[in-house]
Scaffold this motif. Structure first.
Motif, PDB file in Angstrom:
ATOM      1  N   THR A  72      87.060  26.581  90.427  1.00 20.93           N
ATOM      2  CA  THR A  72      87.837  25.387  90.095  1.00 20.93           C
ATOM      3  C   THR A  72      86.921  24.217  89.767  1.00 20.93           C
ATOM      4  OG1 THR A  72      89.542  26.161  91.630  1.00 20.93           O
ATOM      5  CG2 THR A  72      89.707  23.888  90.871  1.00 20.93           C
ATOM      6  N   MET A  73      85.774  24.140  90.435  1.00 20.65           N
ATOM      7  CA  MET A  73      84.810  23.088  90.130  1.00 20.65           C
ATOM      8  C   MET A  73      84.260  23.242  88.714  1.00 20.65           C
ATOM      9  SD  MET A  73      82.656  22.853  93.677  1.00 20.65           S
ATOM     10  CE  MET A  73      83.459  23.157  95.247  1.00 20.65           C
ATOM     11  N   PHE A  74      84.007  24.491  88.304  1.00 19.96           N
ATOM     12  CA  PHE A  74      83.539  24.716  86.938  1.00 19.96           C
ATOM     13  C   PHE A  74      84.603  24.293  85.928  1.00 19.96           C
ATOM     14  CE2 PHE A  74      80.523  27.590  89.052  1.00 19.96           C
ATOM     15  CZ  PHE A  74      79.355  27.242  88.386  1.00 19.96           C
ATOM     16  N   ALA A  75      85.865  24.529  86.265  1.00 20.40           N
ATOM     17  CA  ALA A  75      86.952  24.063  85.399  1.00 20.40           C
ATOM     18  C   ALA A  75      86.938  22.543  85.306  1.00 20.40           C
ATOM     19  CB  ALA A  75      88.298  24.547  85.939  1.00 20.40           C
ATOM     20  N   GLY A  76      86.699  21.878  86.441  1.00 20.45           N
ATOM     21  CA  GLY A  76      86.606  20.421  86.451  1.00 20.45           C
ATOM     22  C   GLY A  76      85.442  19.924  85.613  1.00 20.45           C
ATOM     23  N   GLY A  77      84.323  20.624  85.676  1.00 16.34           N
ATOM     24  CA  GLY A  77      83.175  20.231  84.866  1.00 16.34           C
ATOM     25  C   GLY A  77      83.457  20.339  83.383  1.00 16.34           C
TER      26      GLY A  77
ATOM     27  N   ILE B  42      86.425  20.029  81.814  1.00 15.46           N
ATOM     28  CA  ILE B  42      87.287  18.958  81.314  1.00 15.46           C
ATOM     29  C   ILE B  42      86.646  17.590  81.536  1.00 15.46           C
ATOM     30  CG2 ILE B  42      89.374  20.323  81.686  1.00 15.46           C
ATOM     31  CD1 ILE B  42      89.969  18.614  84.116  1.00 15.46           C
ATOM     32  N   GLY B  43      85.733  17.493  82.514  1.00 17.19           N
ATOM     33  CA  GLY B  43      85.066  16.218  82.762  1.00 17.19           C
ATOM     34  C   GLY B  43      84.209  15.772  81.605  1.00 17.19           C
ATOM     35  N   GLU B  44      83.670  16.736  80.850  1.00 18.75           N
ATOM     36  CA  GLU B  44      82.830  16.406  79.701  1.00 18.75           C
ATOM     37  C   GLU B  44      83.647  15.909  78.513  1.00 18.75           C
ATOM     38  OE1 GLU B  44      80.953  20.082  79.007  1.00 18.75           O
ATOM     39  OE2 GLU B  44      79.440  19.862  80.584  1.00 18.75           O
TER      40      GLU B  44
ATOM     41  N   ILE C 254      93.739  24.541  81.503  1.00 16.10           N
ATOM     42  CA  ILE C 254      92.592  24.904  82.336  1.00 16.10           C
ATOM     43  C   ILE C 254      92.895  24.634  83.804  1.00 16.10           C
ATOM     44  CG2 ILE C 254      90.219  24.285  82.916  1.00 16.10           C
ATOM     45  CD1 ILE C 254      89.772  23.839  79.900  1.00 16.10           C
ATOM     46  N   ILE C 255      93.427  23.452  84.100  1.00 15.68           N
ATOM     47  CA  ILE C 255      93.715  23.099  85.496  1.00 15.68           C
ATOM     48  C   ILE C 255      94.777  24.025  86.071  1.00 15.68           C
ATOM     49  CG2 ILE C 255      94.684  21.325  87.009  1.00 15.68           C
ATOM     50  CD1 ILE C 255      93.410  19.230  85.183  1.00 15.68           C
TER      51      ILE C 255
END
Length: 420
Positions: free
Chosen positions: A39-44, A46-48, A205-206
């Motif tokens: 889930t953190m990789f998913a956040g990374g 979309i964070g970009e 993604i989320i």
């Protein structure tokens, strides 16, 4: 060495009132499940692609949708005492529920393989160990992570009571350091998007990364003492907990170009804490994942030997990791995630419209071998999701919810009892 005592956990029946668990135990267990590295990789990712303010709004909306979906299934599970695999018998039929077991089981054992391979490769890379040691570590963690799941709810809960507070402290420490390194709120809000990603893709993604877990969280929410407690604990985990994981991944990508909090802690000079975080993060998700596999496997095989099915699943996951299939499995599992929300939609629609929000006792229920209207609704909804340009997981879920009562009304196939 003697194996620990295995709790039955009612794999083929309703959870009785005497076996229900307190709210705190349930909430910590579910939070441990959603504290997930992927889930953190998913956040990374979309964070970009979004500014900080837009990102926060996207996280709230995406995780609110995910939390609402998980909460509906949790409410059903607490009312009925059944998990998703057993509820699928009512929706799909005694043998038709094998479709649900295969979808959910394959997904969970695949994620288990990914986690086993991940911790082995990280340890080998961090400590510059010989590459030949990676398979040994995969076997060690492949069977080690499953021990708490082998015990049952009791083992999962005890690990979560230790791991969730510890992970929370480490997350707070890391995020405070990241906040300082980013230059505070002004530094975060002044950054610009480095890649292009639309809102539809961001929500997909989320929602899609953990929708399989949300579908099977009923394995624990059915232990809630009241439906309200099940809903509250599930929202705490899938809205707040999962949302926090997405935010952490995005913050890591903002500040350190690294979405994984383990790598972030290492970059912050906290290598030991990073490894502790990795171990706790993966263990609390891995044992829940293989427990999910066992729940689906018990229904598929009609066996109460949940402990043995757990060990068998861990063996399969370990073999997949040793074969290097974790690199190939993740794209497949993400694609499979498109197929799972329609399953949840069929089960929810069937429960609300055909059973009027109350299942009969499973032991005495007269069920067809295959309930074809629900199968047809599932296939149509999955095809709609697969070809949809708008948030495929949500499209599949909503289509299945609408098509299930419609197919039940239109199809005239006699739903007579068939002994299976």
């Amino acid at each position: 060495m003697a194996l620990p005592h295995v709790d039955d956990d009612h794999p083929l029946s309703e959870v009785p009132a005497t076996a229900r668990k307190p709210f705190g135990s349930l909430a910590l267990l579910l939070l441990g499940f959603t504290f997930f590295t992927a889930t953190m990789f998913a956040g990374g990712r979309i964070g970009e692609a979004f500014g900080f303010g837009e990102l926060l709004l996207l996280i709230v909306i995406g995780n609110l949708l995910l939390g609402a979906y998980a909460a509906i299934i949790a409410w059903m599970a607490a009312r009925s005492g059944l998990n998703t695999a057993l509820m699928a018998r009512f929706a799909l039929g005694n043998r038709g529920s094998a479709l649900s077991d295969l979808l959910l089981g394959i997904t969970q054992v695949g994620w288990y393989a990914w986690g086993v391979a991940t911790i082995a490769h990280v340890l080998v890379g961090t400590f510059s160990l010989p590459d030949g040691l990676a398979p040994v570590l995969m076997v060690l963690f492949g069977f080690g992570f499953c021990l708490t799941a082998f015990v049952g709810y009791r083992g999962l809960a005890r690990l979560s009571q230790l791991a969730v507070p510890a992970m929370t402290v480490l997350i707070v420490i890391s995020m405070v350091l990241a906040w300082q390194d980013a230059g505070g709120l002004s530094g975060l809000t002044s950054r610009t998007a480095e890649s292009s990603l639309g809102w539809t893709a961001g929500i997909t993604i989320i929602f899609g990364t953990f929708v399989s877990g949300a579908t099977q969280a009923s394995n624990w929410s059915r232990f809630a003492r009241t439906p309200a407690q099940a809903v509250t604990a599930t929202l705490l985990a899938f809205f707040i907990g999962n949302g926090l994981m997405v935010l952490i991944g995005a913050m890591g990508a903002f500040v350190y170009q690294q979405p994984d909090i383990v790598e972030v802690l290492i970059l912050q000079g906290l290598t030991l804490f990073g490894l502790i975080m990795l171990f706790l993060n993966l263990w609390t998700t891995q044992d829940n994942t293989i427990y999910n596999f066992a729940a689906a496997g018990c229904n598929l095989l009609r066996t109460r030997r949940r402990g043995q099915v757990t060990l068998a699943g861990a063996a399969v996951g370990t073999l997949l990791a040793l074969a290097g299939m974790d690199q190939l499995l993740v794209p497949f599992l993400v694609a499979l995630g498109t197929c799972i929300p329609p399953l949840g939609g069929v089960i929810i629609g069937d429960y609300l419209f055909r059973y009027r929000s109350r299942y009969p006792a499973l032991e005495s229920a007269t069920l067809p071998a295959v309930h074809w209207p629900s199968i047809v609704a599932y296939v149509l909804a999955t095809l709609g999701a697969w070809y949809s340009p708008w948030v495929p997981p949500l499209t599949g879920l909503l289509l299945a919810f609408v098509l299930t009562p419609l197919c039940n009304r239109l199809m005239t196939i006699p739903q007579r009892a068939i002994v299976s």
